[in-house]
Design a protein around this motif. Structure first.
Motif, PDB file in Angstrom:
ATOM      1  N   GLY A   1       0.825  -1.206   0.000  1.00  0.00           N
ATOM      2  CA  GLY A   1       0.000   0.000   0.000  1.00  0.00           C
ATOM      3  C   GLY A   1       0.856   1.251   0.000  1.00  0.00           C
ATOM      4  N   LEU A   2       1.896   1.228   0.831  1.00  0.00           N
ATOM      5  CA  LEU A   2       2.811   2.364   0.908  1.00  0.00           C
ATOM      6  C   LEU A   2       3.416   2.667  -0.460  1.00  0.00           C
ATOM      7  N   ALA A   3       3.928   1.587  -1.111  1.00  0.00           N
ATOM      8  CA  ALA A   3       4.555   1.780  -2.414  1.00  0.00           C
ATOM      9  C   ALA A   3       3.550   2.323  -3.429  1.00  0.00           C
ATOM     10  N   LEU A   4       2.306   1.811  -3.383  1.00  0.00           N
ATOM     11  CA  LEU A   4       1.306   2.258  -4.355  1.00  0.00           C
ATOM     12  C   LEU A   4       0.868   3.700  -4.090  1.00  0.00           C
ATOM     13  N   PHE A   5       0.702   4.036  -2.795  1.00  0.00           N
ATOM     14  CA  PHE A   5       0.263   5.393  -2.464  1.00  0.00           C
ATOM     15  C   PHE A   5       1.316   6.421  -2.860  1.00  0.00           C
ATOM     16  N   GLN A   6       2.584   6.108  -2.589  1.00  0.00           N
ATOM     17  CA  GLN A   6       3.618   7.102  -2.899  1.00  0.00           C
ATOM     18  C   GLN A   6       3.719   7.321  -4.406  1.00  0.00           C
TER      19      GLN A   6
ATOM     20  N   ALA B   1      10.131  10.139   4.034  1.00  0.00           N
ATOM     21  CA  ALA B   1       9.360  10.630   5.181  1.00  0.00           C
ATOM     22  C   ALA B   1       8.074   9.818   5.329  1.00  0.00           C
ATOM     23  N   PHE B   2       7.448   9.516   4.197  1.00  0.00           N
ATOM     24  CA  PHE B   2       6.200   8.752   4.193  1.00  0.00           C
ATOM     25  C   PHE B   2       6.433   7.352   4.763  1.00  0.00           C
ATOM     26  N   ALA B   3       7.520   6.711   4.303  1.00  0.00           N
ATOM     27  CA  ALA B   3       7.816   5.347   4.764  1.00  0.00           C
ATOM     28  C   ALA B   3       8.107   5.345   6.256  1.00  0.00           C
ATOM     29  N   LEU B   4       8.900   6.323   6.722  1.00  0.00           N
ATOM     30  CA  LEU B   4       9.233   6.378   8.152  1.00  0.00           C
ATOM     31  C   LEU B   4       7.974   6.629   8.974  1.00  0.00           C
ATOM     32  N   GLY B   5       7.145   7.539   8.513  1.00  0.00           N
ATOM     33  CA  GLY B   5       5.915   7.843   9.247  1.00  0.00           C
ATOM     34  C   GLY B   5       5.002   6.644   9.315  1.00  0.00           C
ATOM     35  N   ALA B   6       4.849   5.961   8.181  1.00  0.00           N
ATOM     36  CA  ALA B   6       3.970   4.797   8.156  1.00  0.00           C
ATOM     37  C   ALA B   6       4.507   3.710   9.076  1.00  0.00           C
ATOM     38  N   GLY B   7       5.835   3.499   9.032  1.00  0.00           N
ATOM     39  CA  GLY B   7       6.448   2.481   9.887  1.00  0.00           C
ATOM     40  C   GLY B   7       6.263   2.824  11.351  1.00  0.00           C
ATOM     41  N   ALA B   8       6.511   4.094  11.703  1.00  0.00           N
ATOM     42  CA  ALA B   8       6.362   4.521  13.095  1.00  0.00           C
ATOM     43  C   ALA B   8       4.905   4.378  13.523  1.00  0.00           C
ATOM     44  N   GLY B   9       3.991   4.725  12.635  1.00  0.00           N
ATOM     45  CA  GLY B   9       2.571   4.616  12.958  1.00  0.00           C
ATOM     46  C   GLY B   9       2.162   3.175  13.198  1.00  0.00           C
ATOM     47  N   PHE B  10       2.674   2.287  12.350  1.00  0.00           N
ATOM     48  CA  PHE B  10       2.374   0.859  12.502  1.00  0.00           C
ATOM     49  C   PHE B  10       2.894   0.360  13.847  1.00  0.00           C
ATOM     50  N   THR B  11       4.156   0.737  14.167  1.00  0.00           N
ATOM     51  CA  THR B  11       4.754   0.303  15.435  1.00  0.00           C
ATOM     52  C   THR B  11       3.955   0.834  16.616  1.00  0.00           C
TER      53      THR B  11
END
Lengths: 208, 193
Positions: free
Chosen positions: B119-124, B136-146
Motif C-alpha cells: 500500500g505504501l509503495a502504491l500510495f507514494q 518521510a512517508f515510509a518512516l511515518g507509516a512504519g512509526a505509525g504501525f509500530t
C-alpha cells in the motif's frame, strides 16, 4: 495423489460459504473487509473482483501444479495472482471510473489478500482444476457475502441509504461513525460476537 | 504547515492517517502479533525497515517503468522487490537473533503479504512523492504501525487478566479495542489544520 480421486461434492463449494467463511471464521482478508465496506456497492464490487482473481488464479495454479518446482512455488503463485489483479484493475477502470476512484489502491491490494495466496497454497496446488475452480467460487462468494453483510449495515446505519437509495425515514439521524474507520471495527466485532453467541447456544443445547 | 513538506507527510502517516487504524492496512500482523509488547516492538521495527527499503526501491523502479511506459508491470515488480527485502530481513534476524526468529514465527515471511507495505509503495506512486517525501512517508507509516502495535499489545497484556464475557473473547474483543483506538486517533485529524 489420493485426494484427487475423491468425488466432487457439494461440500467443496459450500465450505467457503459458511463453515470456513474466509472473513468470519478464518479471519483472513480483513483489510479489504474493513476498508471498502463503507457502502454496499463498494463491498459488492470488491467481493466480485476478489472472486474473479480467486477463480482464475486457482485454475492456473491447479493447471500448472505439476510444472512449478516446489522451491519457487510461492513466488510463482504471487506472479500469477498479480497478473490477474492487474487485469481486474484495468477492467474496473474501464467499466466504471467512479467505482475505481472509490476503491482506490484496494483493488491492487488484492494481490496481498491472504485468502488468495492461502487458497493457492492449501487447495489449488493439490487438486484438479475443476475442484479448484469450484472451491474458489465458493470461497469468493463467501467473501462477497461477508463483505456485503458488513457493507449493508454500515451504509444503512451510517448514511441511511442502501445501494445509494434512501431506506431510512427522513427523521433518522445517520450515525456517521459507521462509515468512518472505527465503525468498520465495531461492525465486524458485532458479527463475531453474534456468531460466537450462536455457537455457544448450539453447544449448550446439545449438552442439555 | 505546508502539506508537501516531509515533516507534514511524516506526521500525516504517523498519526492523522495512521496506516493501521485509519486506513486498515496491515491488520493481519496487527491482530496476530500484538500479544506481547516485546514481540510487537520487534515486529514493528522489522516492518519499518522493510517499508523503508521497499519505498526507496519502488521510487527507483517507478522512474524506470515510467520511462519505458511499462505501467502494467508496476504491481508485479513492486511485489518482487518487497519479497526480496523481506527475505533479507528474515536472513538477518535468523543470523543475529534465533530467539526473535522463533517468536515472530510465520508472521516474518508473511510481511511480504502485509498490505501496509505494498500500500505504501502504491500510495507514494499515486501521490507522485519526491524521493525525500517518499522516505518521510515510509518512516511515518512504519512509526505509525509500530505505535498501533505497541498500544494494542499493551492493552491486550492487561486484558489477559480481565474477566471478559465469553462471547466476546479473542478476536471480537481485539476488534472492539481496535475500534476504540481508531476512534481516539480520529482526534488527531485536527492536527492537519
Amino acid at each position: 495423489m489420493s485426494e484427487e480421486r475423491e468425488a466432487l461434492t457439494m461440500d467443496t463449494f459450500t465450505q467457503g460459504l459458511w463453515k470456513d467463511n474466509p472473513v468470519f471464521v478464518m479471519m483472513l482478508g480483513l483489510c479489504p473487509a474493513l476498508a471498502v465496506t463503507n457502502t454496499a456497492a463498494n463491498a459488492l464490487a470488491m467481493g466480485l473482483a476478489t472472486t474473479f482473481v480467486l477463480i482464475c488464479s486457482g485454475l492456473l495454479v491447479s493447471l500448472l501444479r505439476k510444472v512449478i518446482p516446489k522451491q519457487v512455488r510461492i513466488a510463482s503463485y504471487i506472479i500469477i495472482i498479480a497478473t490477474f489483479v492487474t487485469m481486474a484493475d484495468y477492467g474496473i477502470k474501464a467499466i466504471s471510473l467512479d467505482l475505481y476512484k472509490a476503491l482506490g489502491a484496494f483493488i491492487q491490494l488484492i494481490v496481498v489478500n491472504c485468502i488468495i495466496l492461502g487458497r493457492a497454497e492449501a487447495y489449488a496446488s493439490k487438486n484438479t482444476p475443476l475442484r479448484a475452480v469450484v472451491n474458489g467460487t465458493g470461497m469468493g462468494l463467501g467473501f462477497t457475502i461477508a463483505l456485503l453483510s458488513m457493507g449493508i449495515i454500515r451504509e444503512v446505519l451510517g448514511s441511511g441509504t442502501l445501494f445509494g437509495a434512501q431506506v431510512m425515514p427522513d427523521r433518522f439521524q445517520p450515525w456517521s461513525i459507521f462509515v468512518l474507520p472505527p465503525g468498520g471495527f465495531f461492525v465486524l466485532a458485532g458479527w463475531l460476537m453474534l456468531f460466537s453467541w450462536l455457537r455457544q447456544r448450539n453447544t449448550k443445547q446439545e449438552v442439555a | 504547515m505546508d502539506p508537501n513538506s516531509p515533516m507534514f507527510i511524516f506526521l500525516n502517516a504517523f498519526l492523522i492517517n495512521n496506516f493501521v487504524l485509519a486506513m486498515f492496512l496491515g491488520l493481519c500482523p496487527f491482530l496476530g502479533v500484538s500479544g506481547k509488547i516485546k514481540t510487537a516492538a520487534n515486529m514493528g521495527a522489522a516492518v519499518t525497515f522493510v517499508m523503508l527499503v521497499s519505498s526507496m526501491c519502488a521510487f527507483g523502479l517507478n522512474i524506470v517503468l515510467a520511462k519505458y511506459n511499462l505501467g502494467f508491470l508496476r504491481l508485479i515488480s513492486y511485489i518482487a522487490v518487497i519479497a526480496s527485502a523481506v527475505q533479507l530481513v528474515e536472513m538477518t534476524v535468523k543470523r543475529f537473533s534465533p530467539a526473535l526468529f522463533r517468536a515472530l514465527g510465520i508472521f516474518l515471511p508473511l510481511i511480504t503479504t502485509n498490505c501496509a507495505i505494498l500500500g505504501l509503495a502504491l500510495f507514494q506512486t499515486a501521490r507522485e512523492y519526491t524521493f525525500l517525501q517518499s522516505i518521510a512517508f515510509a518512516l511515518g507509516a512504519g512509526a505509525g504501525f509500530t505505535l498501533a502495535l505497541l498500544l494494542m499489545a499493551g492493552l491486550r497484556e492487561k486484558l489477559e487478566l480481565a474477566d471478559v464475557p465469553d462471547i466476546c473473547r479473542d478476536a471480537a474483543m481485539s476488534l472492539m479495542i481496535a475500534g476504540m483506538l481508531s476512534l481516539v486517533f480520529m482526534g488527531f485529524a485536527g492536527l492537519g489544520g
